[in-house]
Design a protein around this motif. Structure first.
Motif, PDB file in Angstrom:
ATOM      1  N   ALA A 176       0.837  -1.196   0.000  1.00 48.50           N
ATOM      2  CA  ALA A 176       0.000   0.000   0.000  1.00 48.50           C
ATOM      3  C   ALA A 176       0.873   1.247   0.000  1.00 48.50           C
ATOM      4  N   ILE A 177       0.437   2.256  -0.760  1.00 47.30           N
ATOM      5  CA  ILE A 177       1.066   3.583  -0.743  1.00 47.30           C
ATOM      6  C   ILE A 177       0.089   4.529  -0.063  1.00 47.30           C
ATOM      7  N   THR A 178       0.524   5.167   1.004  1.00 47.44           N
ATOM      8  CA  THR A 178      -0.327   6.073   1.768  1.00 47.44           C
ATOM      9  C   THR A 178       0.455   7.345   2.074  1.00 47.44           C
ATOM     10  N   GLU A 179      -0.110   8.477   1.726  1.00 43.11           N
ATOM     11  CA  GLU A 179       0.563   9.773   1.932  1.00 43.11           C
ATOM     12  C   GLU A 179       1.987   9.764   1.386  1.00 43.11           C
ATOM     13  N   GLY A 180       2.157   9.101   0.253  1.00 38.35           N
ATOM     14  CA  GLY A 180       3.431   9.158  -0.463  1.00 38.35           C
ATOM     15  C   GLY A 180       4.525   8.236   0.027  1.00 38.35           C
ATOM     16  N   ILE A 181       4.209   7.373   1.016  1.00 35.08           N
ATOM     17  CA  ILE A 181       5.253   6.444   1.476  1.00 35.08           C
ATOM     18  C   ILE A 181       4.754   4.998   1.446  1.00 35.08           C
ATOM     19  N   LEU A 182       5.714   4.064   1.468  1.00 34.78           N
ATOM     20  CA  LEU A 182       5.386   2.638   1.587  1.00 34.78           C
ATOM     21  C   LEU A 182       4.747   2.442   2.954  1.00 34.78           C
ATOM     22  N   ASP A 183       3.535   1.914   2.976  1.00 34.30           N
ATOM     23  CA  ASP A 183       2.743   1.821   4.210  1.00 34.30           C
ATOM     24  C   ASP A 183       3.097   0.524   4.932  1.00 34.30           C
ATOM     25  N   PHE A 184       4.164   0.578   5.710  1.00 35.38           N
ATOM     26  CA  PHE A 184       4.786  -0.609   6.285  1.00 35.38           C
ATOM     27  C   PHE A 184       4.625  -0.675   7.800  1.00 35.38           C
ATOM     28  N   GLY A 185       4.579  -1.892   8.320  1.00 36.93           N
ATOM     29  CA  GLY A 185       4.774  -2.117   9.747  1.00 36.93           C
ATOM     30  C   GLY A 185       6.231  -1.882  10.113  1.00 36.93           C
ATOM     31  N   PRO A 186       6.544  -1.973  11.418  1.00 38.74           N
ATOM     32  CA  PRO A 186       7.865  -1.523  11.903  1.00 38.74           C
ATOM     33  C   PRO A 186       9.069  -2.242  11.298  1.00 38.74           C
ATOM     34  N   TRP A 187       8.941  -3.516  10.960  1.00 41.67           N
ATOM     35  CA  TRP A 187      10.109  -4.282  10.517  1.00 41.67           C
ATOM     36  C   TRP A 187      10.046  -4.688   9.062  1.00 41.67           C
ATOM     37  N   GLU A 188       9.024  -4.288   8.349  1.00 39.54           N
ATOM     38  CA  GLU A 188       8.879  -4.744   6.960  1.00 39.54           C
ATOM     39  C   GLU A 188       9.933  -4.113   6.044  1.00 39.54           C
ATOM     40  N   GLN A 189      10.634  -4.975   5.309  1.00 38.50           N
ATOM     41  CA  GLN A 189      11.598  -4.552   4.299  1.00 38.50           C
ATOM     42  C   GLN A 189      11.408  -5.451   3.079  1.00 38.50           C
ATOM     43  N   ILE A 190      11.640  -4.894   1.896  1.00 37.95           N
ATOM     44  CA  ILE A 190      11.454  -5.650   0.651  1.00 37.95           C
ATOM     45  C   ILE A 190      12.791  -6.263   0.226  1.00 37.95           C
ATOM     46  N   PHE A 191      12.766  -7.563  -0.041  1.00 37.31           N
ATOM     47  CA  PHE A 191      13.979  -8.268  -0.444  1.00 37.31           C
ATOM     48  C   PHE A 191      13.858  -8.855  -1.837  1.00 37.31           C
ATOM     49  N   TYR A 192      14.990  -8.826  -2.536  1.00 38.92           N
ATOM     50  CA  TYR A 192      15.171  -9.629  -3.732  1.00 38.92           C
ATOM     51  C   TYR A 192      15.848 -10.919  -3.301  1.00 38.92           C
ATOM     52  N   GLY A 193      15.245 -12.049  -3.630  1.00 41.22           N
ATOM     53  CA  GLY A 193      15.806 -13.356  -3.295  1.00 41.22           C
ATOM     54  C   GLY A 193      16.303 -14.035  -4.556  1.00 41.22           C
ATOM     55  N   GLU A 194      17.585 -14.256  -4.621  1.00 44.62           N
ATOM     56  CA  GLU A 194      18.195 -14.873  -5.810  1.00 44.62           C
ATOM     57  C   GLU A 194      18.478 -16.346  -5.507  1.00 44.62           C
ATOM     58  N   PHE A 195      18.042 -17.232  -6.404  1.00 45.84           N
ATOM     59  CA  PHE A 195      18.281 -18.668  -6.205  1.00 45.84           C
ATOM     60  C   PHE A 195      19.048 -19.289  -7.382  1.00 45.84           C
ATOM     61  N   ASP A 196      19.404 -18.449  -8.365  1.00 41.72           N
ATOM     62  CA  ASP A 196      20.190 -18.929  -9.514  1.00 41.72           C
ATOM     63  C   ASP A 196      20.948 -17.733 -10.078  1.00 41.72           C
ATOM     64  N   GLY A 197      21.941 -17.302  -9.337  1.00 42.26           N
ATOM     65  CA  GLY A 197      22.583 -16.022  -9.584  1.00 42.26           C
ATOM     66  C   GLY A 197      23.781 -16.085 -10.511  1.00 42.26           C
ATOM     67  N   ASN A 198      24.727 -15.196 -10.234  1.00 41.65           N
ATOM     68  CA  ASN A 198      25.916 -15.032 -11.073  1.00 41.65           C
ATOM     69  C   ASN A 198      25.582 -14.470 -12.461  1.00 41.65           C
ATOM     70  N   ARG A 199      24.449 -13.723 -12.517  1.00 42.18           N
ATOM     71  CA  ARG A 199      24.128 -13.006 -13.759  1.00 42.18           C
ATOM     72  C   ARG A 199      23.140 -11.887 -13.434  1.00 42.18           C
ATOM     73  N   LYS A 200      23.002 -10.954 -14.353  1.00 41.48           N
ATOM     74  CA  LYS A 200      22.109  -9.813 -14.138  1.00 41.48           C
ATOM     75  C   LYS A 200      20.655 -10.247 -14.328  1.00 41.48           C
ATOM     76  N   LYS A 201      19.808  -9.887 -13.390  1.00 45.76           N
ATOM     77  CA  LYS A 201      18.380 -10.210 -13.492  1.00 45.76           C
ATOM     78  C   LYS A 201      17.563  -9.001 -13.039  1.00 45.76           C
ATOM     79  N   ARG A 202      16.271  -9.025 -13.447  1.00 45.37           N
ATOM     80  CA  ARG A 202      15.438  -7.832 -13.282  1.00 45.37           C
ATOM     81  C   ARG A 202      14.285  -7.986 -12.311  1.00 45.37           C
ATOM     82  N   VAL A 203      13.941  -6.867 -11.683  1.00 49.96           N
ATOM     83  CA  VAL A 203      12.732  -6.731 -10.861  1.00 49.96           C
ATOM     84  C   VAL A 203      11.893  -5.624 -11.482  1.00 49.96           C
ATOM     85  N   LEU A 204      10.573  -5.847 -11.536  1.00 46.06           N
ATOM     86  CA  LEU A 204       9.657  -4.841 -12.074  1.00 46.06           C
ATOM     87  C   LEU A 204       8.963  -4.115 -10.920  1.00 46.06           C
ATOM     88  N   VAL A 205       8.886  -2.803 -11.052  1.00 41.30           N
ATOM     89  CA  VAL A 205       8.140  -1.978 -10.097  1.00 41.30           C
ATOM     90  C   VAL A 205       7.035  -1.279 -10.870  1.00 41.30           C
TER      91      VAL A 205
END
Lengths: 139, 139, 139
Positions: free
Chosen positions: C105-134
């Motif tokens: 959720a976006i609320t008043e221009g910020i990510l509407d998060f609880g105290p410890w929420e952070q967004i992670f990229y999880g790589e399981f087949d790395g060693n190359r460039k890969k993309r995330v879409l926003v």
């Protein structure tokens, strides 16, 4: 575009438990006045889940047993996270299985659900008040 | 804001199976006339999944074997849910692993996908007609 | 309704790894100028995840160990998918556990998060460039 935001607080008086929160989400939807759109419901805590499934006690007992098999609470020394002084390492893993959030379609002012779909709060590190966020956008 | 809704019906003639439903979602997107927005695709049944992965038969065989390891169908007495007379306790758990829904970005009128992303219907309690909901909002 | 789209590229210099991408998502949100809405963040590759949890190294070590238990990388012959010449069968399964996407959720221009929420990229087949879409939609 209209938007609506609400926090819902829950307190499960045990380490783990499941709560059908569909009635509270219906109240939010009515307050929002939104008839077409999307409704996000997410745990704001990282040791809890929001998920959709059946409100059947046998199934809920199966979830409890199954999640304990996949990510046992004890011994708490099995999780590096618990070296921080926490004892909820298992809860972070259980929440990955059950998911952080659901997105539900809103159609003609109601939750656009199949016959058995109900929204649950899944607590894996309880005995304290924790929050769920409801965000609805649409028209 | 525009919105679009469609139900898609599928019948998998076996207990379990995976079906690439990307073509049907593309038809919905075209019908919607929406070029920028979000597309929710969710199982309306609680023993089925909608998920995104690769359309590769070996991988699908791996999913089948892996899900049976994590939540075996038999003996059906292992699930309290099956005391209701059902035999689909495992299907409720398998669907948790694979997920209820996906949300896909719509950009310039197409599903905004990476090179191998395809949308699948995952059936874990088949041999009957079941529904998937498609809801698209945007402009 | 406004919409915003961005691709983020990541390269993890090992087979598996987790990266906190919350700062990059905050930059996207600021660029979008959207103050109320929903933000979708998804892996564009099918052997990677985007998920929300705690930025605590012990927990990340627990994820690594746990996912290897649920879907071991070796022997690579255990996965039919690897008969295609790939060695990433396990990565497709691990990504199912951790999830493809998050909706925030976006609320008043910020990510509407609880105290410890952070967004992670999880790589399981790395060693190359890969993309995330926003993709962010709202007003």
């Amino acid at each position: 575009m209209k938007s609506y935001r609400q926090e819902l607080w829950f307190s499960i008086n045990s380490r783990r438990g499941l709560l059908n929160i569909t009635p509270q989400i219906n109240v939010c939807l009515e307050e929002s006045g939104i008839s077409e759109g999307l409704c996000l419901v997410n745990a704001m805590h990282i040791t809890a889940s929001v998920f959709i499934n059946d409100d059947e006690p046998g199934l809920h007992a199966d979830y409890e047993k199954w999640l304990e098999t996949l990510a046992p609470h004890e011994p708490i020394t099995r999780y590096a996270h618990n070296l921080t002084g926490e004892d909820n390492g298992d809860a972070h893993l259980k929440r990955c299985i059950m998911g952080r959030e659901v997105v539900v379609a809103i159609t003609e002012g109601i939750l656009d659900f199949g016959p058995w779909e109900q929204i649950f709060y899944g607590e894996f590190d309880g005995n304290r008040k924790k929050r769920v966020l409801v965000k609805i956008i649409g028209s």
